[in-house]
Design an enzyme around this catalytic site. Structure first.
Site, PDB file in Angstrom:
ATOM      1  N   SER A   6       0.836  -1.202   0.000  1.00 48.31           N
ATOM      2  CA  SER A   6       0.000   0.000   0.000  1.00 48.31           C
ATOM      3  C   SER A   6       0.868   1.247   0.000  1.00 48.31           C
ATOM      4  O   SER A   6       1.648   1.490   0.929  1.00 48.31           O
ATOM      5  CB  SER A   6      -0.917   0.018   1.226  1.00 48.31           C
ATOM      6  OG  SER A   6      -1.527   1.284   1.313  1.00 48.31           O
ATOM      7  N   HIS A  31      -1.305  -1.126  -4.204  1.00 46.67           N
ATOM      8  CA  HIS A  31      -2.592  -0.727  -3.636  1.00 46.67           C
ATOM      9  C   HIS A  31      -2.575   0.774  -3.376  1.00 46.67           C
ATOM     10  O   HIS A  31      -1.642   1.292  -2.753  1.00 46.67           O
ATOM     11  CB  HIS A  31      -2.794  -1.506  -2.331  1.00 46.67           C
ATOM     12  CG  HIS A  31      -4.114  -1.306  -1.672  1.00 46.67           C
ATOM     13  ND1 HIS A  31      -5.250  -1.993  -2.040  1.00 46.67           N
ATOM     14  CD2 HIS A  31      -4.496  -0.499  -0.636  1.00 46.67           C
ATOM     15  CE1 HIS A  31      -6.264  -1.646  -1.266  1.00 46.67           C
ATOM     16  NE2 HIS A  31      -5.825  -0.722  -0.405  1.00 46.67           N
ATOM     17  N   ASP A  33      -4.676   3.870  -1.724  1.00 46.42           N
ATOM     18  CA  ASP A  33      -5.759   4.231  -0.811  1.00 46.42           C
ATOM     19  C   ASP A  33      -6.198   5.663  -1.057  1.00 46.42           C
ATOM     20  O   ASP A  33      -5.435   6.598  -0.812  1.00 46.42           O
ATOM     21  CB  ASP A  33      -5.274   4.085   0.639  1.00 46.42           C
ATOM     22  CG  ASP A  33      -5.163   2.635   1.038  1.00 46.42           C
ATOM     23  OD1 ASP A  33      -6.151   1.903   0.899  1.00 46.42           O
ATOM     24  OD2 ASP A  33      -4.060   2.229   1.472  1.00 46.42           O
ATOM     25  N   MET A  35      -8.537   8.603   0.034  1.00 46.33           N
ATOM     26  CA  MET A  35      -9.317   9.041   1.201  1.00 46.33           C
ATOM     27  C   MET A  35      -9.732  10.493   0.995  1.00 46.33           C
ATOM     28  O   MET A  35      -8.910  11.324   0.610  1.00 46.33           O
ATOM     29  CB  MET A  35      -8.457   8.933   2.454  1.00 46.33           C
ATOM     30  CG  MET A  35      -7.946   7.536   2.702  1.00 46.33           C
ATOM     31  SD  MET A  35      -6.887   7.535   4.154  1.00 46.33           S
ATOM     32  CE  MET A  35      -6.501   5.795   4.260  1.00 46.33           C
ATOM     33  N   HIS A  64      -8.365   1.668  -4.066  1.00 43.99           N
ATOM     34  CA  HIS A  64      -9.342   1.475  -2.984  1.00 43.99           C
ATOM     35  C   HIS A  64      -9.939   2.834  -2.638  1.00 43.99           C
ATOM     36  O   HIS A  64      -9.271   3.685  -2.053  1.00 43.99           O
ATOM     37  CB  HIS A  64      -8.597   0.863  -1.783  1.00 43.99           C
ATOM     38  CG  HIS A  64      -9.437   0.683  -0.568  1.00 43.99           C
ATOM     39  ND1 HIS A  64      -8.895   0.388   0.667  1.00 43.99           N
ATOM     40  CD2 HIS A  64     -10.775   0.740  -0.381  1.00 43.99           C
ATOM     41  CE1 HIS A  64      -9.867   0.279   1.554  1.00 43.99           C
ATOM     42  NE2 HIS A  64     -11.012   0.496   0.950  1.00 43.99           N
ATOM     43  N   MET A  66     -11.995   5.055  -0.549  1.00 47.58           N
ATOM     44  CA  MET A  66     -12.664   5.311   0.736  1.00 47.58           C
ATOM     45  C   MET A  66     -13.230   6.717   0.635  1.00 47.58           C
ATOM     46  O   MET A  66     -12.702   7.673   1.218  1.00 47.58           O
ATOM     47  CB  MET A  66     -11.646   5.184   1.874  1.00 47.58           C
ATOM     48  CG  MET A  66     -11.287   3.747   2.172  1.00 47.58           C
ATOM     49  SD  MET A  66      -9.736   3.607   3.051  1.00 47.58           S
ATOM     50  CE  MET A  66      -8.601   3.719   1.691  1.00 47.58           C
ATOM     51  N   MET A 135     -11.955  -5.344   5.167  1.00 43.51           N
ATOM     52  CA  MET A 135     -11.110  -4.449   5.956  1.00 43.51           C
ATOM     53  C   MET A 135     -10.798  -5.105   7.299  1.00 43.51           C
ATOM     54  O   MET A 135     -11.708  -5.559   8.003  1.00 43.51           O
ATOM     55  CB  MET A 135     -11.815  -3.100   6.214  1.00 43.51           C
ATOM     56  CG  MET A 135     -11.950  -2.180   5.020  1.00 43.51           C
ATOM     57  SD  MET A 135     -10.394  -1.675   4.244  1.00 43.51           S
ATOM     58  CE  MET A 135      -9.491  -0.938   5.589  1.00 43.51           C
ATOM     59  N   ASP A 173      -7.038  -6.141   4.243  1.00 45.06           N
ATOM     60  CA  ASP A 173      -6.389  -4.825   4.186  1.00 45.06           C
ATOM     61  C   ASP A 173      -6.393  -4.183   5.565  1.00 45.06           C
ATOM     62  O   ASP A 173      -7.455  -3.883   6.109  1.00 45.06           O
ATOM     63  CB  ASP A 173      -7.166  -3.958   3.175  1.00 45.06           C
ATOM     64  CG  ASP A 173      -6.561  -2.571   2.999  1.00 45.06           C
ATOM     65  OD1 ASP A 173      -5.483  -2.312   3.542  1.00 45.06           O
ATOM     66  OD2 ASP A 173      -7.195  -1.749   2.303  1.00 45.06           O
TER      67      ASP A 173
HETATM   68  C1  DX5 Z   1      -6.423   1.759   5.671  1.00 50.39           C
HETATM   69  C2  DX5 Z   1      -6.031   1.448   4.250  1.00 50.39           C
HETATM   70  C3  DX5 Z   1      -4.962   0.435   4.150  1.00 50.39           C
HETATM   71  C4  DX5 Z   1      -3.665   0.862   4.729  1.00 50.39           C
HETATM   72  C5  DX5 Z   1      -2.964  -0.333   5.268  1.00 50.39           C
HETATM   73  O1  DX5 Z   1      -7.459   2.686   5.676  1.00 50.39           O
HETATM   74  O2  DX5 Z   1      -7.137   0.992   3.497  1.00 50.39           O
HETATM   75  O3  DX5 Z   1      -4.773   0.019   2.799  1.00 50.39           O
HETATM   76  O4  DX5 Z   1      -2.829   1.490   3.794  1.00 50.39           O
HETATM   77  O5  DX5 Z   1      -1.850   0.102   5.935  1.00 50.39           O
HETATM   78  P1  DX5 Z   1      -1.095  -0.820   7.002  1.00 50.39           P
HETATM   79  O6  DX5 Z   1      -0.635  -2.039   6.279  1.00 50.39           O
HETATM   80  O7  DX5 Z   1       0.015   0.056   7.468  1.00 50.39           O
HETATM   81  O8  DX5 Z   1      -2.106  -1.141   8.075  1.00 50.39           O
HETATM   82 ZN    ZN Z   2      -6.743   0.048   1.366  1.00 50.91          ZN
END
Ligand code: DX5
Ligand code: ZN
Length: 255
Positions: A6, A31, A33, A35, A64, A66, A135, A173
């Site tokens: 990620s 990956h 993320d 946000m 991903h 969010m 998750m 994840d």
């Molecule tokens: C959390 C994300 C994850 C995050 C995981 O909201 O969706 O993808 O990057 O990070 P680690 O592996 O550090 O928990």
């Molecule tokens: Zn993620």
């Protein structure tokens, strides 16, 4: 088994170099993320990052979302070269049109669910998706501890996939390190997102290889896999089938 580092845990001051570090370290997936400060209490980055990274990597870009309004982001991410886009089941009645939109853009379709969300919310969509993202932390931040209570969801997903004859991937994840990756592999996860557990290591390549080895070994011990192997062995003998692939193993109907 797929391990998807990620980018959230990478050094944001040098995303291109970090992407190359992941690719040279052996990663086939990356990956991303996304946000928005609404769906989760944090903001990360947007389609522009995919636009910049796409020309420098062959990796499968696993986006991903969010986000409270993923509708406005699907086309830009698709245009800039994302390979898969995952939206959250918590968006309720908007999920069906979102899944269709992702498919119509020619991208792999992912559906995610948060730790407090029951698996029953995801069940109606399983035949429409390429990947179910379970998750294993509450979304919003990297570096959080793994929530062990999410493991039965992975087992439920494996059971449904087998019973319904589907072939979506099962991705975990959040808080994935060597130990928790092993636990997830043992119950049947096949796709592992890890941020801090890989980018946080000085030697990315060694950490990636170690995690890969762990999940490969543990998945061989997973109950669902061994049941499938027994079944396919019986079938192969009965029908003179050639040696099966992983995909074939997943399509075996329930005993
Ligand atoms: C959390 C994300 C994850 C995050 C995981 O909201 O969706 O993808 O990057 O990070 P680690 O592996 O550090 O928990
Ligand atoms: Zn993620």
């Amino acid at each position: 088994m797929v391990i998807a580092p990620s980018l959230l845990a990478a050094n944001f001051g040098k995303l291109a170099a970090e992407t190359i570090r992941a690719q040279r370290g052996g990663a086939r997936w990356l990956h991303l993320d996304i946000m928005d400060g609404h769906f989760v209490p944090n903001i990360s980055f947007g389609p522009e990052v995919v636009r910049v990274l796409r020309p420098i990597t062959r990796m499968f870009l696993d986006v991903h979302l969010m986000c409270a309004r993923p509708e406005i982001l699907l086309e830009p991410f698709a245009k800039f070269g994302a390979n898969q886009m995952t939206v959250h089941v918590e968006l309720n009645e908007r999920v069906t049109p979102l899944l269709w939109k992702i498919k119509s853009l020619g991208k792999k379709v992912g559906l995610a669910l948060n730790p407090p969300t029951s698996m029953s919310h995801a069940e109606p969509y399983l035949s429409q998706i390429d990947l179910l993202l379970i998750m294993t932390v509450n979304p919003g931040f990297g570096g959080q501890p793994f929530i062990t209570e999410t493991l039965p969801k992975v087992q439920q997903a494996v059971a449904w996939r087998r019973h319904k004859g589907l072939d979506f991937r099962i991705e975990v994840d959040g808080g994935i390190n060597f130990q928790t990756a092993a636990e997830c592999a043992r119950v049947g996860a096949d796709t592992f997102v890890s941020g801090t557990g890989l980018f946080g290591k000085r030697n990315f390549k060694a950490a990636f290889r170690k995690m890969q080895k762990i999940v490969n070994v543990q998945s061989r011990h997973s109950l669902s896999h061994s049941v499938c192997r027994r079944l396919i062995g019986t079938r192969r003998r009965a029908q003179h089938l050639p040696h099966g692939t992983g995909e074939m193993l997943r399509r075996i109907p329930p005993p």
